[in-house]
Enzyme design. Sequence first.
Site, PDB file in Angstrom:
ATOM      1  N   ASP A  37       0.868  -1.178   0.000  1.00 51.08           N
ATOM      2  CA  ASP A  37       0.000   0.000   0.000  1.00 51.08           C
ATOM      3  C   ASP A  37       0.906   1.230   0.000  1.00 51.08           C
ATOM      4  OD1 ASP A  37      -2.154   1.993   0.832  1.00 51.08           O
ATOM      5  OD2 ASP A  37      -3.257   0.122   1.078  1.00 51.08           O
ATOM      6  N   ASP A  60       3.803   1.759  -4.693  1.00 51.97           N
ATOM      7  CA  ASP A  60       2.968   2.568  -5.569  1.00 51.97           C
ATOM      8  C   ASP A  60       2.568   1.701  -6.758  1.00 51.97           C
ATOM      9  OD1 ASP A  60       1.797   4.324  -7.339  1.00 51.97           O
ATOM     10  OD2 ASP A  60       3.506   5.689  -7.472  1.00 51.97           O
ATOM     11  N   VAL A  61       1.309   1.283  -6.811  1.00 54.97           N
ATOM     12  CA  VAL A  61       0.876   0.332  -7.841  1.00 54.97           C
ATOM     13  C   VAL A  61       0.859   0.922  -9.239  1.00 54.97           C
ATOM     14  CG1 VAL A  61      -0.486  -1.066  -6.242  1.00 54.97           C
ATOM     15  CG2 VAL A  61      -1.579   0.839  -7.453  1.00 54.97           C
ATOM     16  N   TYR A 155     -14.119   5.218 -14.314  1.00 48.78           N
ATOM     17  CA  TYR A 155     -14.228   4.060 -13.430  1.00 48.78           C
ATOM     18  C   TYR A 155     -14.756   2.849 -14.198  1.00 48.78           C
ATOM     19  CZ  TYR A 155     -15.215   1.400  -9.173  1.00 48.78           C
ATOM     20  OH  TYR A 155     -15.228   0.444  -8.188  1.00 48.78           O
ATOM     21  N   THR A 190     -17.183   0.114   3.040  1.00 43.05           N
ATOM     22  CA  THR A 190     -15.822   0.616   3.148  1.00 43.05           C
ATOM     23  C   THR A 190     -15.862   2.141   3.151  1.00 43.05           C
ATOM     24  OG1 THR A 190     -15.482   0.715   0.744  1.00 43.05           O
ATOM     25  CG2 THR A 190     -14.933  -1.373   1.851  1.00 43.05           C
TER      26      THR A 190
END
Length: 248
Positions: A37, A60-61, A155, A190
């Site tokens: 993360d 950092d993805v 998205y 969430t």
Amino acid sequence: MGRLDGKVALITGAAQGMGESHATVFVEEGAKVIITDINKEGGQALADRLGENAVFIEHDVTDLKSWENAVKKAVETFGDITVLVNNAGVLGPIAKTEDLTEEDYMKVCAINQNSAFFGMKSVLPSMVKAGGGSIVNISSIAGIVANYGFPSLAYVASKSAVRGMSKATAVEYGDKNIRVNSVHPGFIQTQMMADATDESGGDALKDIPLGRIADPIEVSKAVLYLASDDSSYVTGTEQIVDAGMTAH
């Protein structure tokens, strides 16, 4: 015997939300888990809580070099990776297409879509070496159907891409005993959902046949199934966890 005994799993975006739930369930089921993360404080706190079978790597993805570093450290710590959960994601702005900026579009796609590609690209050599594995890419019901203006075209585009990339990789790597599936959650309790609507899901409840918001553990159980050998003949599929939202 745990359902993930002997598995080494890397889970992105695991410092909070669904990722935290996935990591917790995986450790409970016997896996050695690499939590990644950009939230260093949250990720390290979770690793400390889960104990010796979990480690945190700041990651950092959206950056391929960061992926390569995370995979290298993971292999050095626990051995070859046999499970990848591409969980990191962002909702992005709630906007109509004409109002969506190029910057916002590219940011959403970088986090949701590019990260899944970078993750698979970086982890596949380790899985091939290990003799197989399971990749679970977290998409969304927005990867199945589109909602007008919510959250945005970015998205929907990014989550639809995750679905397609999962199928393509499943076909390409099936002969290596590597399975790839996508998971498509609906409204889950969430912080991301609360920020977009409210703690109760706002107006979404009227469109949910079961009439409630899911607990993250209900998604984690689906992810667990796909990561485990229980799903040894399941690849290239979509696992929808949405309480029936896409059924009508």
